[in-house]
Design an enzyme around this catalytic site. Structure first.
Site, PDB file in Angstrom:
ATOM      1  N   LYS A  81      65.874  26.935  38.895  1.00 13.56           N
ATOM      2  CA  LYS A  81      65.989  27.905  39.996  1.00 13.56           C
ATOM      3  C   LYS A  81      64.802  28.860  39.986  1.00 13.56           C
ATOM      4  CE  LYS A  81      71.001  27.675  40.297  1.00 13.56           C
ATOM      5  NZ  LYS A  81      72.281  28.114  39.748  1.00 13.56           N
ATOM      6  N   GLN A  87      75.076  33.066  36.966  1.00  9.27           N
ATOM      7  CA  GLN A  87      75.309  31.655  36.659  1.00  9.27           C
ATOM      8  C   GLN A  87      76.706  31.461  36.058  1.00  9.27           C
ATOM      9  OE1 GLN A  87      73.038  29.045  37.303  1.00  9.27           O
ATOM     10  NE2 GLN A  87      74.801  27.774  36.775  1.00  9.27           N
ATOM     11  N   ASP A 100      75.203  33.133  46.396  1.00 11.51           N
ATOM     12  CA  ASP A 100      76.086  32.003  46.080  1.00 11.51           C
ATOM     13  C   ASP A 100      77.252  31.933  47.074  1.00 11.51           C
ATOM     14  OD1 ASP A 100      75.494  30.147  44.155  1.00 11.51           O
ATOM     15  OD2 ASP A 100      76.274  31.329  42.475  1.00 11.51           O
TER      16      ASP A 100
END
Ligand code: NAP
Length: 305
Positions: free
Chosen positions: A54, A98, A121
């Site tokens: 990422k 994460q 997200d």
């Protein structure tokens, strides 16, 4: 194989190119550089790999990447304090924590502490509600990437029968909302669904997000249907031989049995190289979108739901 292969790797590259173009324009015309902060708690090897790629791709499209690696025993208070700091930082337009988090941390509490406008997200409860009510939101990356590929392949999805196998908060449910938003007739199947084969056989679009290797056989697929295989499963591949330590080599497969599904489908995503690459591309797209919204600028076209 008679199906058209939906090449997620190539599609993701075009999405990243578009993102890079928008980033360049934001810098040139508005002196703004989108920034993405990724927070990793602990040392889960798979998460470390995701976070690394990422960060790399964030920099490649010209955005600022901020990585925070915290010890596995970081307290909830310290993690929440970092999120608060990032929420207030005007240079940070997207925040991603994460998952999974170590067991002592409450994932819902942590995710819902992120400013919804920076929740790239799309897991914050506000974004879930906005998506469910058809309002402008941050959309979870994997379903967004799947939708982009479906739109690209079909144009309009209106009136199509879509079956989503899996009802997780991160894939199945938001995928179903997106398909509904595009006027599909949507069925969500799960582990208690009766006669799953019959349900899937009615689908013009099948999205499999289960996590069971090659669970969907070709004879469940209606002739000409489009299959989006979200599953990523590692299985033993004795045909590839053994590793140095004597263990059997492995390979990745999806939730659909590729060869038999491809023989009946009109179009199908491979694993790997299908949905997977689209997920990070959509994370970058969401960060640009968040940056534009934060600065009161027009949103990039084609990068949102
Ligand atoms: P998850 O949270 O474990 O959810 C799995 C879903 O599958 C559940 O709703 C479960 O039903 C359903 N299910 C389990 N067994 C079933 C069966 N026999 N028949 C029908 N449904 C069944 O998984 P997830 O996080 O959504 O991920 C699903 C897969 O996608 C995994 O392989 C994951 O690695 C992959 N994934 C890929 C990406 C990507 O970037 N490509 C991103 C995220 C996830 P119940 O609710 O009834 O238990």
């Amino acid at each position: 194989m008679s199906a058209t292969l939906i090449d997620g790797k190539a599609f993701a590259a075009t999405v990243r190119e578009k993102v890079a173009g928008h980033v360049a324009r934001l810098k040139e015309e508005h002196d703004v550089t989108p920034g993405l902060a990724v927070v990793l708690v602990g040392e889960d090897p798979a998460s470390q790999v995701y976070v690394r790629s990422k960060g790399k791709m964030t920099v490649e499209v010209g955005m600022n990447s901020y990585e925070y690696k915290l010890d596995a025993d970081t307290s909830e208070a310290d993690l929440l304090a970092l999120i608060d700091k990032l929420n207030k930082d005007a240079d940070v337009h997207g925040i991603l924590v994460q998952l999974p988090l170590p067991g002592h941390l409450d994932e819902d509490l942590v995710i819902n502490a992120i400013d919804p406008a920076k929740d790239v997200d799309g897991f914050h409860i506000s974004n879930v509600g906005l998506l469910g009510t058809g309002q402008k939101s941050m959309v979870p990356c994997t379903p967004l990437g799947s939708l982009m590929m479906l739109r690209d392949h079909h144009g309009s999805l209106s009136g199509m029968n879509a079956v989503v196998i899996g009802r997780s908060n991160i894939v199945g449910k938001p995928m179903a909302q997106l398909l509904l938003g595009d006027s599909c007739t949507v069925t969500i199947a799960h582990s208690r669904t009766k006669d799953l084969a019959d349900v899937v056989r009615r689908a013009d679009i099948v999205v499999a997000a289960v996590g069971r290797p090659e669970m969907v056989p070709g004879d469940w697929i209606k002739q000409g249907a489009t299959v989006i295989d979200v599953g990523i499963n590692r299985i033993d591949a004795p045909e590839k031989g053994t590793n140095e330590d004597g263990s059997v080599k492995t390979r990745l497969v999806g939730d659909c049995h590729f060869e038999s599904c491809a023989a009946r489908a009109g179009a199908i995503t491979p694993v790997p190289g299908g949905v997977g690459p689209m997920t990070i591309a959509c994370l970058l797209a969401n960060t640009v979108t968040a940056c534009c919204r934060a600065n009161g600028l027009a949103e990039p076209e084609g990068l949102t739901a």
